[in-house]
Structure formats: C-alpha cells, structure tokens
Design an enzyme around this catalytic site. Structure first.
Site, PDB file in Angstrom:
ATOM      1  N   LYS A  13       0.841  -1.161   0.009  1.00  0.00           N
ATOM      2  CA  LYS A  13       0.156   0.021  -0.072  1.00  0.00           C
ATOM      3  C   LYS A  13       0.886   1.147   0.014  1.00  0.00           C
ATOM      4  O   LYS A  13       0.623   2.202  -0.815  1.00  0.00           O
ATOM      5  CB  LYS A  13      -0.869   0.072   1.340  1.00  0.00           C
ATOM      6  CG  LYS A  13      -1.708  -1.188   1.240  1.00  0.00           C
ATOM      7  CD  LYS A  13      -3.029  -1.038   2.419  1.00  0.00           C
ATOM      8  CE  LYS A  13      -2.232  -1.010   3.811  1.00  0.00           C
ATOM      9  NZ  LYS A  13      -1.365  -2.320   4.165  1.00  0.00           N
ATOM     10  N   ARG A  88      -9.537   1.107   9.047  1.00  0.00           N
ATOM     11  CA  ARG A  88      -9.232  -0.300   9.543  1.00  0.00           C
ATOM     12  C   ARG A  88     -10.037  -1.400  10.231  1.00  0.00           C
ATOM     13  O   ARG A  88      -9.850  -2.392  10.501  1.00  0.00           O
ATOM     14  CB  ARG A  88      -7.682  -0.441  10.302  1.00  0.00           C
ATOM     15  CG  ARG A  88      -6.467  -0.600   9.667  1.00  0.00           C
ATOM     16  CD  ARG A  88      -5.453  -0.595  10.742  1.00  0.00           C
ATOM     17  NE  ARG A  88      -4.020  -1.229  10.202  1.00  0.00           N
ATOM     18  CZ  ARG A  88      -2.890  -0.688   9.740  1.00  0.00           C
ATOM     19  NH1 ARG A  88      -3.248   0.359   9.280  1.00  0.00           N
ATOM     20  NH2 ARG A  88      -1.978  -1.390   9.643  1.00  0.00           N
ATOM     21  N   ARG A 127      11.972  -5.488   4.753  1.00  0.00           N
ATOM     22  CA  ARG A 127      11.859  -4.198   4.106  1.00  0.00           C
ATOM     23  C   ARG A 127      12.535  -3.118   5.028  1.00  0.00           C
ATOM     24  O   ARG A 127      12.935  -3.115   6.397  1.00  0.00           O
ATOM     25  CB  ARG A 127      10.422  -3.964   3.937  1.00  0.00           C
ATOM     26  CG  ARG A 127       9.421  -3.576   5.164  1.00  0.00           C
ATOM     27  CD  ARG A 127       7.970  -3.585   4.830  1.00  0.00           C
ATOM     28  NE  ARG A 127       7.287  -3.109   5.878  1.00  0.00           N
ATOM     29  CZ  ARG A 127       5.986  -2.972   5.687  1.00  0.00           C
ATOM     30  NH1 ARG A 127       5.276  -3.010   4.623  1.00  0.00           N
ATOM     31  NH2 ARG A 127       5.347  -2.689   6.702  1.00  0.00           N
ATOM     32  N   ARG A 161      11.373  -0.694  10.904  1.00  0.00           N
ATOM     33  CA  ARG A 161      10.291  -0.583  11.816  1.00  0.00           C
ATOM     34  C   ARG A 161      10.416  -1.829  12.652  1.00  0.00           C
ATOM     35  O   ARG A 161      10.807  -2.915  12.247  1.00  0.00           O
ATOM     36  CB  ARG A 161       8.952  -0.608  10.999  1.00  0.00           C
ATOM     37  CG  ARG A 161       8.622   0.366  10.357  1.00  0.00           C
ATOM     38  CD  ARG A 161       7.319   0.117   9.343  1.00  0.00           C
ATOM     39  NE  ARG A 161       6.345  -0.375  10.057  1.00  0.00           N
ATOM     40  CZ  ARG A 161       5.093  -0.584   9.725  1.00  0.00           C
ATOM     41  NH1 ARG A 161       4.903  -0.132   8.384  1.00  0.00           N
ATOM     42  NH2 ARG A 161       4.081  -1.246  10.115  1.00  0.00           N
ATOM     43  N   ARG A 172      -0.341  -8.782  13.804  1.00  0.00           N
ATOM     44  CA  ARG A 172      -0.866  -7.517  12.615  1.00  0.00           C
ATOM     45  C   ARG A 172      -1.992  -8.363  11.725  1.00  0.00           C
ATOM     46  O   ARG A 172      -3.065  -7.876  11.208  1.00  0.00           O
ATOM     47  CB  ARG A 172       0.097  -7.105  12.119  1.00  0.00           C
ATOM     48  CG  ARG A 172       0.964  -6.149  13.119  1.00  0.00           C
ATOM     49  CD  ARG A 172       2.137  -5.710  12.519  1.00  0.00           C
ATOM     50  NE  ARG A 172       2.402  -4.873  11.424  1.00  0.00           N
ATOM     51  CZ  ARG A 172       3.341  -4.650  10.584  1.00  0.00           C
ATOM     52  NH1 ARG A 172       4.459  -5.304  10.803  1.00  0.00           N
ATOM     53  NH2 ARG A 172       3.401  -3.836   9.522  1.00  0.00           N
TER      54      ARG A 172
HETATM   55  P1  AMP Z   1       0.940   0.527   9.283  1.00  0.00           P
HETATM   56  O1  AMP Z   1       2.123   1.321   9.058  1.00  0.00           O
HETATM   57  O2  AMP Z   1      -0.002   0.899   8.362  1.00  0.00           O
HETATM   58  O3  AMP Z   1       1.325  -1.117   9.094  1.00  0.00           O
HETATM   59  O4  AMP Z   1       0.602   0.830  10.753  1.00  0.00           O
HETATM   60  C1  AMP Z   1       1.433   0.587  11.818  1.00  0.00           C
HETATM   61  C2  AMP Z   1       0.912   0.262  13.207  1.00  0.00           C
HETATM   62  O5  AMP Z   1       0.205   1.542  13.430  1.00  0.00           O
HETATM   63  C3  AMP Z   1      -0.196  -0.557  13.006  1.00  0.00           C
HETATM   64  O6  AMP Z   1       0.015  -2.004  13.321  1.00  0.00           O
HETATM   65  C4  AMP Z   1      -1.264  -0.289  13.990  1.00  0.00           C
HETATM   66  O7  AMP Z   1      -0.912  -0.482  15.508  1.00  0.00           O
HETATM   67  C5  AMP Z   1      -1.149   1.349  13.896  1.00  0.00           C
HETATM   68  N1  AMP Z   1      -2.252   1.652  12.994  1.00  0.00           N
HETATM   69  C6  AMP Z   1      -2.137   2.272  11.892  1.00  0.00           C
HETATM   70  N2  AMP Z   1      -3.215   2.837  11.268  1.00  0.00           N
HETATM   71  C7  AMP Z   1      -4.145   2.312  12.019  1.00  0.00           C
HETATM   72  C8  AMP Z   1      -5.638   2.426  12.042  1.00  0.00           C
HETATM   73  N3  AMP Z   1      -6.185   3.000  11.030  1.00  0.00           N
HETATM   74  N4  AMP Z   1      -6.272   2.019  13.000  1.00  0.00           N
HETATM   75  C9  AMP Z   1      -5.602   1.526  14.065  1.00  0.00           C
HETATM   76  N5  AMP Z   1      -4.355   1.343  14.460  1.00  0.00           N
HETATM   77  C10 AMP Z   1      -3.599   1.850  13.233  1.00  0.00           C
END
Ligand code: AMP
Length: 216
Positions: A13, A88, A127, A161, A172
C-alpha cells in the site's frame, strides 16, 4: 480524487501510494507514518500509541478518527488524497463516511491489493526505508541502485520498523483478518471496490491501479 488502498500489512500500500503521490499529486495519508512520527516526537498521541503498535495491535478508533479528521481538513488535501492504512475497522469506515459527507468530499475508489498471505512475512521482514525521504526498499526485492545509498535523495541512512518482524506480524495479520477484511463487503456493496493483483511487480501493480483510476 480520493482513494483508499486496502490490504494486509506488506501488500504494498505504501509503495503504491508513494507512486500515486508522485505521479498525480494526490496526498498520501499513511496513518502508520503519522503514528510513527507522533511516537518519535514524544507527543501524547505517540505515548498512547507506542506500546500498542509494538505489539501489532490496533490503536483505538477514537484516536485514529481524530487524527484523520484533522488531516483531511488541511488545504493540501483539497486536491485529493490516498488513505494508506485507514480505515482499519468498521467504526473507522463509518466515521470516514460521516466526515466526508460533512466536508462535501467523496470517496472515488477503494482499491484492494490482493496478496498471497504466505509471501507477506518475507516481504515484511526484509523491508527498510530511507531515514531522510522515506523511500521504501527491500533486501531481496528492491535494493538501492548503489548499495547503501538512497536512489531518491542520496542519503546513506536507513531505518527498519520495530514491528516488522515475524512474531508481531502474526498479531497484525490477525487484526487485519478480524477487523479490516470485513470492510471489503462494506465497500463492494457500495460499488466503489476494485481489486488489483498485489503479487505482481511494483510497476505492474501501478499499471493496474492506473487502469482502475482511468475508469473513474
Ligand atoms: P502500518 O504502518 O499501516 O502497518 O501501521 C503500523 C501500526 O500503526 C499498526 O500495526 C497499528 O498499530 C497502527 N495503526 C495504523 N493505522 C491504524 C488504524 N487506522 N487504526 C488502528 N491502528 C492503526
């Protein structure tokens, strides 16, 4: 044009949102990036989110909705945005509908990036990103042209990360399946959902997304 990119962690994404941002001037709104910036700055939001993110769980809806509400009201989003990592949960999707309706904005497309779950852990653990400009790389699939030097900005600093490991990935993925996947029928019922093959090469996925958007 306002878009959502939907797919599990590692679906690509962020990479596709960056390409669309560069090509079309749409603003990438990555809630993960926003939260990581909040954690780095030590803000109240960052303090609340850090432990939850490290475990791979979802940050509470109220915090996420507040974050996106403020962000899409900024002037740079007037020309269109790409939501990457939001919504989400169904509560977030409903809150998004409401805030779009209140501000006279429209959701043009939701693009699902279909991927083979078995490939995701390998994508995730390899990554890393440029610490300066945020360009994404991968040990196996996308190394910089000159080893150790960012293709885009020339920086030699890269970051990984903390939650990109096989163990956290399980949580996740479980969160994705239980809370995010139900958004697919939610959006398909409204006729805005389109699918692309997230297992194809980066350029091919981009081509497919461009095809979807050409019909918008
Ligand atoms: P991402 O970079 O999108 O994989 O997000 C990393 C982490 O941030 C996720 O595993 C969640 O802990 C948190 N996070 C990001 N976006 C959301 C969302 N829309 N709702 C809840 N938690 C989020």
């Amino acid at each position: 044009m306002n878009l959502i990119l939907l797919g599990p962690p590692g679906a690509g994404k962020g990479t596709q949102a960056q390409l669309l941002q560069r090509e079309r001037g749409l603003v990438q709104l990555s809630t993960g990036d926003m939260l990581r910036a909040a954690v780095a700055s030590g803000s109240e939001l960052g303090k609340k989110a850090k432990g939850i993110m490290d475990k791979g769980e979802l940050v509470p809806d109220a915090l996420m909705v507040g974050l996106i509400r403020d962000r899409i009201a900024q002037p740079d989003c007037a020309g269109g945005f790409i939501l990457d990592g939001f919504p989400r949960t169904e509560a977030q999707a409903k809150a998004l509908d409401q805030m779009l309706a209140e501000t006279g904005k429209k959701l043009d497309r939701v693009i699902e990036m279909e991927v083979d779950e078995k490939a995701l852990t390998e994508r995730i653990v390899g990554r890393y990103t440029c610490a300066v400009c945020g360009t994404g790389y991968h040990e196996k699939f996308k190394r910089p042209k000159v080893e150790g030097v960012c293709d885009v900005c020339g920086s030699k600093e890269f970051v990984r990360r903390k939650d990109d490991n096989a163990e956290t990935m399980k949580t996740r993925m479980a969160a994705y399946r239980a809370q995010t996947e139900p958004l697919l029928p939610y959006y398909s019922g409204r006729g805005v959902l389109r699918k692309v093959d997230g297992m194809a090469s980066m350029d091919e996925v981009h081509r497919q997304i461009s095809g979807v958007l050409a019909g918008t």
